[in-house]
Scaffold this motif. Structure first.
Motif, PDB file in Angstrom:
ATOM      1  N   ASP A  35       0.798  -1.208  -0.041  1.00 58.66           N
ATOM      2  CA  ASP A  35      -0.082   0.003  -0.039  1.00 58.66           C
ATOM      3  C   ASP A  35       0.927   1.027   0.066  1.00 58.66           C
ATOM      4  OD1 ASP A  35      -2.108  -1.824   0.035  1.00 58.66           O
ATOM      5  OD2 ASP A  35      -3.149  -0.806   1.827  1.00 58.66           O
ATOM      6  N   GLU A  36       1.795   1.258   0.817  1.00 56.76           N
ATOM      7  CA  GLU A  36       2.681   2.568   1.012  1.00 56.76           C
ATOM      8  C   GLU A  36       3.481   2.760  -0.280  1.00 56.76           C
ATOM      9  OE1 GLU A  36       3.847   5.882   2.575  1.00 56.76           O
ATOM     10  OE2 GLU A  36       2.517   4.382   3.504  1.00 56.76           O
ATOM     11  N   PHE A  37       3.788   1.474  -1.099  1.00 53.95           N
ATOM     12  CA  PHE A  37       4.584   1.573  -2.415  1.00 53.95           C
ATOM     13  C   PHE A  37       4.063   2.182  -3.224  1.00 53.95           C
ATOM     14  CE2 PHE A  37       5.571  -0.466  -6.554  1.00 53.95           C
ATOM     15  CZ  PHE A  37       6.830  -0.305  -6.720  1.00 53.95           C
ATOM     16  N   PHE A  38       2.708   2.014  -3.294  1.00 52.35           N
ATOM     17  CA  PHE A  38       1.832   2.724  -4.470  1.00 52.35           C
ATOM     18  C   PHE A  38       1.563   4.227  -3.772  1.00 52.35           C
ATOM     19  CE2 PHE A  38       0.290  -1.772  -5.218  1.00 52.35           C
ATOM     20  CZ  PHE A  38       0.974  -1.925  -6.454  1.00 52.35           C
ATOM     21  N   LYS A  39       1.239   4.394  -2.795  1.00 58.63           N
ATOM     22  CA  LYS A  39       0.674   5.694  -2.188  1.00 58.63           C
ATOM     23  C   LYS A  39       1.970   6.721  -2.387  1.00 58.63           C
ATOM     24  CE  LYS A  39      -2.664   4.417   1.546  1.00 58.63           C
ATOM     25  NZ  LYS A  39      -2.443   4.522   2.935  1.00 58.63           N
ATOM     26  N   THR A  40       3.111   6.117  -2.248  1.00 57.16           N
ATOM     27  CA  THR A  40       4.360   7.325  -2.058  1.00 57.16           C
ATOM     28  C   THR A  40       4.528   7.722  -3.614  1.00 57.16           C
ATOM     29  OG1 THR A  40       5.753   5.536  -2.249  1.00 57.16           O
ATOM     30  CG2 THR A  40       5.380   6.553  -0.209  1.00 57.16           C
ATOM     31  N   ARG A  41       4.393   6.856  -4.731  1.00 55.39           N
ATOM     32  CA  ARG A  41       4.413   6.809  -6.111  1.00 55.39           C
ATOM     33  C   ARG A  41       3.478   7.835  -6.434  1.00 55.39           C
ATOM     34  NH1 ARG A  41       7.239   3.396  -4.484  1.00 55.39           N
ATOM     35  NH2 ARG A  41       9.164   2.539  -5.331  1.00 55.39           N
ATOM     36  N   ILE A  42       2.080   7.595  -5.906  1.00 60.12           N
ATOM     37  CA  ILE A  42       1.021   8.492  -6.533  1.00 60.12           C
ATOM     38  C   ILE A  42       1.158  10.011  -5.993  1.00 60.12           C
ATOM     39  CG2 ILE A  42      -1.332   9.244  -5.837  1.00 60.12           C
ATOM     40  CD1 ILE A  42      -2.060   6.152  -5.893  1.00 60.12           C
ATOM     41  N   PRO A  60      -6.810  -8.735  -5.510  1.00 60.52           N
ATOM     42  CA  PRO A  60      -6.507  -7.545  -5.506  1.00 60.52           C
ATOM     43  C   PRO A  60      -5.868  -6.657  -6.794  1.00 60.52           C
ATOM     44  CG  PRO A  60      -4.777  -8.237  -4.085  1.00 60.52           C
ATOM     45  CD  PRO A  60      -6.124  -9.526  -4.511  1.00 60.52           C
ATOM     46  N   PHE A  61      -5.323  -8.003  -7.612  1.00 60.62           N
ATOM     47  CA  PHE A  61      -4.666  -7.465  -8.449  1.00 60.62           C
ATOM     48  C   PHE A  61      -5.216  -7.847  -9.840  1.00 60.62           C
ATOM     49  CE2 PHE A  61      -1.441  -8.855  -5.317  1.00 60.62           C
ATOM     50  CZ  PHE A  61      -1.139  -7.641  -4.894  1.00 60.62           C
ATOM     51  N   GLN A  62      -5.007  -7.096 -11.078  1.00 61.07           N
ATOM     52  CA  GLN A  62      -5.368  -7.153 -12.505  1.00 61.07           C
ATOM     53  C   GLN A  62      -4.315  -6.807 -13.305  1.00 61.07           C
ATOM     54  OE1 GLN A  62      -8.042  -8.881 -13.422  1.00 61.07           O
ATOM     55  NE2 GLN A  62      -9.193  -8.904 -11.406  1.00 61.07           N
ATOM     56  N   TYR A  63      -4.313  -7.734 -14.498  1.00 57.54           N
ATOM     57  CA  TYR A  63      -3.216  -7.495 -15.456  1.00 57.54           C
ATOM     58  C   TYR A  63      -3.940  -7.428 -16.735  1.00 57.54           C
ATOM     59  CZ  TYR A  63       0.489  -7.743 -11.884  1.00 57.54           C
ATOM     60  OH  TYR A  63       1.369  -7.537 -10.844  1.00 57.54           O
ATOM     61  N   GLY A  64      -3.222  -6.940 -17.798  1.00 53.74           N
ATOM     62  CA  GLY A  64      -3.708  -7.066 -19.203  1.00 53.74           C
ATOM     63  C   GLY A  64      -2.698  -6.301 -20.033  1.00 53.74           C
ATOM     64  N   LYS A  65      -2.396  -6.944 -21.116  1.00 52.85           N
ATOM     65  CA  LYS A  65      -1.396  -6.422 -22.102  1.00 52.85           C
ATOM     66  C   LYS A  65      -2.214  -5.545 -23.387  1.00 52.85           C
ATOM     67  CE  LYS A  65       2.214  -8.873 -22.653  1.00 52.85           C
ATOM     68  NZ  LYS A  65       3.240  -9.790 -22.968  1.00 52.85           N
ATOM     69  N   ALA A  66      -1.889  -4.259 -23.463  1.00 53.83           N
ATOM     70  CA  ALA A  66      -2.580  -3.303 -24.494  1.00 53.83           C
ATOM     71  C   ALA A  66      -2.310  -4.235 -25.917  1.00 53.83           C
ATOM     72  CB  ALA A  66      -1.755  -2.265 -24.626  1.00 53.83           C
ATOM     73  N   TYR A 123      -4.458  -2.219  -9.148  1.00 50.38           N
ATOM     74  CA  TYR A 123      -4.534  -2.709  -7.835  1.00 50.38           C
ATOM     75  C   TYR A 123      -5.526  -2.380  -7.178  1.00 50.38           C
ATOM     76  CZ  TYR A 123      -3.354  -3.333  -2.728  1.00 50.38           C
ATOM     77  OH  TYR A 123      -3.067  -3.635  -1.419  1.00 50.38           O
ATOM     78  N   GLN A 124      -6.574  -3.008  -7.287  1.00 53.73           N
ATOM     79  CA  GLN A 124      -8.162  -3.006  -7.040  1.00 53.73           C
ATOM     80  C   GLN A 124      -8.296  -2.507  -5.673  1.00 53.73           C
ATOM     81  OE1 GLN A 124     -11.954  -5.364  -7.033  1.00 53.73           O
ATOM     82  NE2 GLN A 124     -10.480  -6.464  -7.981  1.00 53.73           N
ATOM     83  N   PRO A 125      -7.834  -2.301  -4.478  1.00 52.49           N
ATOM     84  CA  PRO A 125      -8.264  -1.810  -3.412  1.00 52.49           C
ATOM     85  C   PRO A 125      -8.017  -0.075  -3.537  1.00 52.49           C
ATOM     86  CG  PRO A 125      -6.834  -3.505  -2.761  1.00 52.49           C
ATOM     87  CD  PRO A 125      -6.780  -3.593  -4.340  1.00 52.49           C
TER      88      PRO A 125
END
Length: 499
Positions: A63-70, A372-378, A402-404
């Motif tokens: 969670d902190e990994f994503f928050k700090t990057r946002i 919580p995770f979803q992936y897809g390739k364009a 990251y769905q949450p």
């Protein structure tokens, strides 16, 4: 569980195949937003992914990994690496989409490819599934996907009449076990008996018969089989001094399937022996070879269904149990009133009238989605929109959600970090299009053309039924909650029987 999705805010892209112009959404449904370069970077080759992996698992936590990057990029769309990285995954680079508007691009299978992305940037060996790429790893464009998903949907439809009475019987055993444990020890662990109940229910439902060969070993066999497949995505919570050893053991190389072959074969033999009529149907009506059908049935039952219940039911009880007496009173009043009006019977129509009960289940799925995770390739150059900007994603780039973060988007949900039982009652129903737990919008339905969970409606039904049977039997409860490797561990301290 599968479905389609629509929303005035979503970013899904409309493409022109005859042009090199990136596909984008219709101008009538999207505001004019500036096209910005995607922020973030992947760091140095080899070392960048390792650095991100250590931050993700050990230094910051996900969670902190994503928050700090946002915060650093002032954007909910950015570039980063996702574990496990080098040696296991050939390419750890992703574009993260972490808000309610950008996230649904992952559901649009005309724009993203879902081939081999169930576990993210890597795929476990097919040796774990009898040598087959089971349906969960197939893109809807692949011929086998349609026949397998039709088989799943047909199987669930044929079992429709069994859902309620079968689950009620298994819940009754679960509650009796909990009462006995509390009477004996003054408290009762919920997770272990819930896992046992869930496996027995799933096996009975999908195979059409009670299994005797596995006894109570089913949940443990599934855990053994799944462990090496999921190891690259998890941390054991080891002390920092041991993080290097843990990282090496879990995230640096893939474990071979022969280590768990015995456990998988026991599961396979039990399913094969107990589901003859189901496999006949797959072979004769859908043209699926018997062996392939059984491997897919096992994966659907053990990975998708049982694996989901193993996470969902403790989460549901955690949030409801911790919500307190006021919500418990409202739920039991609604549930008992509706059942009384229905001559004491719990039916599909009765469950549909329980608006608060439905809302509570949706809220649990919103605040703590089991996957919580979803992936897809364009599949092509596309333009994805967040709340305040547009971003071009190139063909072949991996998109990660990251769905949450998407389902706790503060620009969509008021007090998103709080469990609000009545959130989806009345006007709140309009927010259901932002509930994504089933690999699709809650307002859409599973089809053979999408990747939405084939058992979505069954999961909703079981969750509601668990609450209904609980509050028909008990007035209230108190719980202790601790965090475990995957999800929550719940212990009942008290169970107050219905007065």
């Amino acid at each position: 569980m599968s479905s389609s999705y629509c929303s005035a805010l979503t970013l899904l892209t409309m493409s022109s195949s005859s042009s090199s112009t990136p596909s984008t959404s219709s101008s009538s449904t999207l505001p004019k937003l500036p096209l910005k370069p995607i922020p973030g970077d992947y760091g140095l080759p080899f070392f960048g992914p390792i650095k991100d992996r250590y931050n993700y698992f050990y230094n910051q936590g996900k969670d902190e990994f994503f928050k700090t990057r946002i915060q650093d990029y002032n954007s909910t769309v950015f570039r980063t690496n996702m574990p496990p990285g080098s040696f296991i995954a050939s390419n750890p680079k992703v574009i993260a989409v972490l808000d309610a508007v950008s996230f649904p691009v992952l559901f649009d299978t005309s724009k993203v490819e879902k081939r081999n992305v169930l576990d993210g940037t890597y795929m476990p060996s097919t040796s774990f599934t009898g040598g087959y790429r089971v349906c969960a790893y197939l893109d809807p464009s692949e011929p086998n996907h349609a026949s397998l998903k039709r088989f799943f949907l047909s199987l669930l439809s044929s079992r429709h009449h069994k859902f309620i009475p079968l689950f009620q019987n298994h819940l009754s055993d679960l509650f009796l076990n909990l009462e006995t444990e509390i009477s004996k020890n003054g408290k009762a662990d919920f997770n272990t008996p819930s896992d046992d109940m869930s496996f027995k229910f799933v096996f009975s439902l999908f195979c059409g018969s009670e299994n005797t060969s596995l006894g109570s070993k089913g949940p443990n066999l599934v855990a053994v089989w799944l462990a090496p497949q999921l190891a690259p995505q998890i941390t054991l919570g080891s002390p920092k001094l041991l993080s290097f050893a843990e990282d090496f053991l879990l995230h640096t190389f893939s474990y071979p399937a022969f280590l768990v072959k015995s456990a998988y074969n026991k599961l396979y033999d039990a399913f094969y022996e107990s589901s003859a009529s189901v496999l006949d149907e797959a072979e004769n009506s859908f043209g699926i070879p018997r062996d392939e059908a059984c491997h897919n049935l096992l994966f659907l039952a053990c990975f998708n269904a049982f694996g989901g219940m193993k996470l969902l039911f403790p989460a549901l009880i955690k949030w409801v149990g911790s919500a307190g007496e006021d919500l418990h009173r409202q739920l039991r009043n609604e549930i008992r009133a509706v059942v009384k009006e229905n001559d004491g019977n719990v039916t599909f129509s009765a469950l549909d009238k329980m608006t608060l009960t439905k809302s509570v289940v949706y809220e649990a799925l919103r605040i703590e989605p089991p996957v919580p995770f979803q992936y897809g390739k364009a599949k092509e150059d596309i333009v994805v929109h967040s709340h305040d900007a547009a971003f071009e994603i190139k063909k072949g780039e991996m998109i990660f959600g990251y769905q949450p973060f998407a389902t706790k988007d503060p620009k969509i949900f008021e007090n998103p970090e709080e469990f609000v039982g009545h959130r989806f009652v009345g006007e709140g129903e309009k927010l259901l299009k932002y509930v994504y737990w089933s690999n699709g919008r809650e307002t859409d339905d599973p089809t053979v053309e999408n990747k939405q969970c084939a058992g979505r409606d069954l999961v909703l039904l079981m969750s509601r039924l668990m609450l209904v049977e609980f509050f028909l039997r008990y007035d209230t409860c108190t719980v202790d909650v601790t965090k475990v490797l995957l999800g929550a561990s719940v212990t009942f301290k008290t169970l107050i029987k219905a007065s």
